[in-house]
Design a protein around this motif. Structure first.
Motif, short mmCIF file in Angstrom:
data_model
loop_
_atom_site.label_atom_id
_atom_site.label_comp_id
_atom_site.label_asym_id
_atom_site.label_seq_id
_atom_site.Cartn_x
_atom_site.Cartn_y
_atom_site.Cartn_z
N GLY A 314 0.82 -1.19 0.00
CA GLY A 314 0.00 0.00 0.00
C GLY A 314 0.86 1.25 0.00
O GLY A 314 2.08 1.19 -0.15
N ARG A 315 0.24 2.41 0.16
CA ARG A 315 0.94 3.68 0.20
C ARG A 315 1.29 4.04 1.64
O ARG A 315 0.71 3.48 2.58
CB ARG A 315 0.07 4.76 -0.45
CG ARG A 315 -0.22 4.48 -1.93
CD ARG A 315 -1.09 5.57 -2.56
NE ARG A 315 -1.22 5.37 -4.00
CZ ARG A 315 -2.21 4.68 -4.58
NH1 ARG A 315 -3.15 4.14 -3.83
NH2 ARG A 315 -2.25 4.54 -5.89
N VAL A 316 2.18 5.00 1.80
CA VAL A 316 2.68 5.35 3.13
C VAL A 316 2.19 6.73 3.55
O VAL A 316 2.28 7.69 2.77
CB VAL A 316 4.22 5.31 3.17
CG1 VAL A 316 4.73 5.68 4.57
CG2 VAL A 316 4.73 3.92 2.79
N ASP A 328 4.44 8.77 0.32
CA ASP A 328 4.82 7.94 -0.82
C ASP A 328 3.57 7.34 -1.43
O ASP A 328 2.81 6.64 -0.75
CB ASP A 328 5.78 6.82 -0.40
CG ASP A 328 6.56 6.27 -1.58
OD1 ASP A 328 5.94 5.95 -2.61
OD2 ASP A 328 7.80 6.15 -1.49
N GLY A 329 3.34 7.64 -2.72
CA GLY A 329 2.13 7.19 -3.39
C GLY A 329 2.25 5.86 -4.08
O GLY A 329 1.30 5.41 -4.72
N ASN A 330 3.39 5.19 -3.95
CA ASN A 330 3.54 3.87 -4.57
C ASN A 330 2.70 2.87 -3.79
O ASN A 330 2.89 2.68 -2.58
CB ASN A 330 5.01 3.46 -4.57
CG ASN A 330 5.26 2.24 -5.42
OD1 ASN A 330 4.50 1.27 -5.40
ND2 ASN A 330 6.36 2.25 -6.17
N ALA A 331 1.77 2.21 -4.46
CA ALA A 331 0.84 1.30 -3.79
C ALA A 331 1.43 -0.08 -3.55
O ALA A 331 0.73 -0.97 -3.07
CB ALA A 331 -0.44 1.18 -4.59
N SER A 332 2.71 -0.28 -3.87
CA SER A 332 3.32 -1.61 -3.75
C SER A 332 4.29 -1.72 -2.58
O SER A 332 5.06 -2.68 -2.48
CB SER A 332 4.06 -1.96 -5.05
OG SER A 332 3.17 -2.00 -6.14
N ILE A 333 4.27 -0.75 -1.67
CA ILE A 333 5.21 -0.75 -0.56
C ILE A 333 4.83 -1.82 0.45
O ILE A 333 3.66 -1.94 0.86
CB ILE A 333 5.27 0.64 0.10
CG1 ILE A 333 5.87 1.64 -0.90
CG2 ILE A 333 6.10 0.61 1.38
CD1 ILE A 333 5.74 3.08 -0.48
N GLY A 334 5.81 -2.60 0.88
CA GLY A 334 5.54 -3.72 1.76
C GLY A 334 6.03 -3.55 3.18
O GLY A 334 5.48 -4.15 4.10
N THR A 367 9.25 19.68 5.41
CA THR A 367 9.07 19.34 4.01
C THR A 367 9.68 17.97 3.70
O THR A 367 10.87 17.75 3.96
CB THR A 367 9.72 20.40 3.10
OG1 THR A 367 9.15 21.68 3.40
CG2 THR A 367 9.49 20.07 1.63
N TRP A 368 8.87 17.09 3.13
CA TRP A 368 9.37 15.79 2.71
C TRP A 368 9.98 15.90 1.32
O TRP A 368 9.50 16.65 0.47
CB TRP A 368 8.23 14.76 2.67
CG TRP A 368 7.82 14.25 4.00
CD1 TRP A 368 6.81 14.71 4.78
CD2 TRP A 368 8.42 13.15 4.71
NE1 TRP A 368 6.72 13.99 5.95
CE2 TRP A 368 7.70 13.01 5.92
CE3 TRP A 368 9.47 12.29 4.45
CZ2 TRP A 368 8.00 12.04 6.87
CZ3 TRP A 368 9.78 11.31 5.39
CH2 TRP A 368 9.07 11.20 6.58
N GLU A 369 11.04 15.13 1.07
CA GLU A 369 11.59 15.04 -0.27
C GLU A 369 10.51 14.55 -1.23
O GLU A 369 9.74 13.64 -0.90
CB GLU A 369 12.78 14.08 -0.30
CG GLU A 369 14.01 14.59 0.42
CD GLU A 369 15.15 13.60 0.37
OE1 GLU A 369 16.30 14.02 0.21
OE2 GLU A 369 14.88 12.38 0.51
N SER A 370 10.47 15.14 -2.41
CA SER A 370 9.44 14.78 -3.37
C SER A 370 9.69 13.42 -4.00
O SER A 370 8.76 12.75 -4.46
CB SER A 370 9.33 15.84 -4.47
OG SER A 370 10.58 15.99 -5.13
N THR A 371 10.93 13.00 -4.06
CA THR A 371 11.28 11.69 -4.61
C THR A 371 12.17 10.94 -3.63
O THR A 371 12.93 11.55 -2.87
CB THR A 371 11.99 11.81 -5.96
OG1 THR A 371 13.19 12.59 -5.79
CG2 THR A 371 11.10 12.47 -6.99
N ALA A 372 12.07 9.65 -3.68
CA ALA A 372 12.89 8.80 -2.82
C ALA A 372 14.15 8.37 -3.56
O ALA A 372 14.18 8.32 -4.79
CB ALA A 372 12.10 7.57 -2.37
N THR A 373 15.19 8.05 -2.81
CA THR A 373 16.45 7.59 -3.36
C THR A 373 16.60 6.09 -3.12
O THR A 373 16.48 5.64 -1.98
CB THR A 373 17.64 8.32 -2.70
OG1 THR A 373 17.51 9.72 -2.93
CG2 THR A 373 18.96 7.82 -3.26
#
Length: 598
Positions: A314-316, A328-334, A367-373
């Motif tokens: 899901g998303r975080v 984080d909008g990635n719906a595949s986070i485990g 402020t959260w980083e807009s992209t993850a590394t």
């Protein structure tokens, strides 16, 4: 009318099992050649079954193939009472239970812990049978017809028809949480997953869609439906009297539909109101008839529960007080983990099973980083942990089943190490946590597995110990979390497979000899069973324990370690799957959650 996919059947599609109530055997169809092969199954003495278990077997009301660590298994339930687990394809007895024929057992599922779930229509129950003991757990459901395990949400889907035969009848699909250890299972309804369909239209089957993990297929007397688990919406396919439905990898569906209700009626019409001698395929359309057969159900022999046998995704979302931010909008986070440093920055790790590990930072200004590394590309990681030291160094750990735990660091103001180093060779580990002693600056790795909970630490110079301290001998730990206080005390929290939470204190060189139960850690209707946990301490002067309770969201407790209040609801999201917890320098508690199918 919505029709199934038009994808073509492929040789990669699974054989189809069909239970015949005339010859009292299960048969197997090869979808590549559309011919029946020589394999059949029935309980026999040669396969290890007793006379009682063999007696009156009627071809099977339901059957599935499942993968297990010991190899593939065939599970079968019969309306005359037999429920069994057998090797596949050999068909030799592994476990069996003979119930009352009057119960009319209708559906069966093999759970990941080895136990068996059975739905009985006339008996009006869904029951889990422990295969390692005589224990059972039951859920009352009138006209219970279906049971299906869902690995994405870790629930047992069940379906029935409360009020059957009366003006108040309705169709029910809901999901049950299977609680407790395998030897003493329990069942509880997940209140967030109940679908009702009004009217007199009895439920028959629920199956997974191997092409789409977010979709279920349902059948009733009058209709076939697809059900979207994300939107909670039904799509209707107007075919009635369908007793079973299954989906192949190609997208082709296979159904059994009672011959009496076909136009023209089929060959089984004169026998009863539910059988057919024909398997119906859609997308592309085809029929396969076997004269003289009385099929009730047919299923693709897929050994998988769903499109992906992967749980937790899901998303975080991050919460501080009443402020919730989707980070984080990635719906595949485990899996998620987080740590905060003395500089006011918050660092979160997100794990995408099969793709690797990412890092994202919240600046001191909020402020959260807009992209993850991406910091690790390994597709095999199943758990991650992070801890921050008082000097600003971040310590990240990844668990690879069978290959141990790997470590990399990020000194203050610098990038992450380009590669990781193995620091623990344990091959039986299931969960990890990390903490840094703020006084000595020594990082600690806590691991949980078949050998219990162990602690491995590094010197302030970064040299990891070659041996680990045994913290807890309990081999049934479902999740572990760790935190430290400014005085240098270390704290580890564990939750057992049956939901009991314990707390233990330690130092760099020793841990307390016994663990103390945390109030409210055990299962109860009000607070639910704890499935995962997180803890926060330094740089604050208090410990905060956050627990994920199935279907009931996140709950929190603040204490000193010797005095804990009852848990209070922190976040009501019923789809919360996992959590992190971290204190900022000002003492603000940040909690994160994976929101399932969000």
């Amino acid at each position: 009318m919505v029709v199934p996919s038009t994808a073509s059947a492929a040789t990669a599609d699974f054989p189809v099992l069909a239970g015949d109530q005339n010859t009292d055997k299960i048969y197997r169809l090869n979808p590549a050649t559309w011919t029946w092969d020589s394999w059949t199954w029935a309980p026999t003495a040669a396969r290890g079954y007793s006379d009682t278990e063999i007696a009156d077997f009627n071809g099977g009301n339901d059957f599935r193939v499942r993968n297990t660590p010991a190899g593939q298994r065939l599970v079968v339930v019969d309306g005359r009472g037999l429920a069994t687990v057998a090797t596949y394809p050999d068909g030799n007895r592994v476990w069996a239970n003979k119930g009352a024929g009057a119960d009319n057992r209708h559906s069966i599922e093999l759970l990941p812990d080895g136990n068996v779930a059975v739905a009985a229509s006339t008996g009006g129950y869904v029951r889990v049978y422990a295969t390692s003991s005589t224990a059972t757990a039951s859920y009352a459901l009138e006209q219970a017809h279906a049971a299906l395990w869902d690995p994405q949400i870790q629930r047992l889907w069940v379906a029935g028809s409360p009020g059957y035969g009366t003006a108040g009848e309705y169709q029910l699909l809901t999901a049950l949480e299977v609680t407790g250890p395998a030897s003493a299972p329990g069942l509880r309804v997940d209140p967030s997953r109940t679908l009702t369909i009004p009217g007199n239209d009895a439920m028959h089957d629920v199956s997974a869609d191997i092409t789409d993990p977010d979709r279920l297929w349902l059948t009733t007397n009058q209709r076939v439906y697809t059900y979207d688990k994300v939107t909670r919406q039904l799509t209707t396919i107007n075919r009635g009297a369908v007793k079973s439905v299954g989906v192949q990898p190609s997208g082709q569906t296979v159904e059994t539909r009672a011959d009496r209700y076909k136009t023209p009626p089929g060959g089984c019409t004169a026998v009863n109101t539910w059988c057919t001698d024909t398997l119906d395929f859609y997308g592309p359309d085809r029929t396969v008839t076997r004269a003289g057969m009385q099929f009730y159900k047919a299923r693709p022999a897929s050994p998988y529960y769903s499109a992906e046998d992967v749980a937790l995704r899901g998303r975080v979302f991050d919460r501080a007080g009443d402020t919730v931010t989707r980070i984080d909008g990635n719906a595949s986070i485990g899996r998620i983990a987080a740590a905060a440093g003395a500089d006011g920055r918050l660092h979160a790790l997100t794990l995408i099973p099969g793709s690797g590990l990412w890092s994202r930072t919240r600046d001191a200004n909020g402020t959260w980083e807009s992209t993850a590394t991406q910091i690790d590309e390994s597709a095999r990681i199943t758990d991650a942990a992070i801890a921050a030291g008082p000097d600003g160094t971040l310590h990240a750990f990844t668990l690879i089943p069978g290959a141990g735990v790997w470590y990399r660091k990020r000194p203050a103001g610098q990038p992450w190490d380009a590669s990781s180093t193995k620091v623990d060779s344990g091959t039986d580990l299931t969960s990890i946590a990390a903490v840094v002693n703020p006084v000595t600056k020594r990082p600690h790795l806590l691991t949980a597995g078949a050998s219990g909970v162990q602690d491995r630490s590094a010197s302030a110079a970064g040299v990891w110990s070659t041996t680990a301290l045994l913290v807890d001998t309990n081999a049934s730990i479902a999740d572990v979390a760790a935190a430290a206080l400014p005085d240098g005390s270390l704290h580890v929290f564990t939750v057992t497979a049956w939901g009991s939470v314990y707390h233990r204190t330690g130092t760099d060189t020793a841990w307390s000899g016994s663990a103390a139960p945390v109030p409210g850690g055990t299962e109860s209707p009000a607070t639910g069973q704890v499935r995962a946990l997180a803890a926060a301490g330094w740089p604050a002067n208090r410990l905060d324990l956050v627990t994920v309770r199935s279907g009931l969201g996140l709950w929190s407790q603040s204490g000193t370690g010797s005095s804990w209040p009852a848990p209070a609801r922190l976040d009501a999201d019923p789809g919360a799957l996992q959590a992190y917890a971290a204190h900022l320098a000002d003492g603000t508690l940040h909690t994160g959650r994976i929101a399932e199918l969000s």
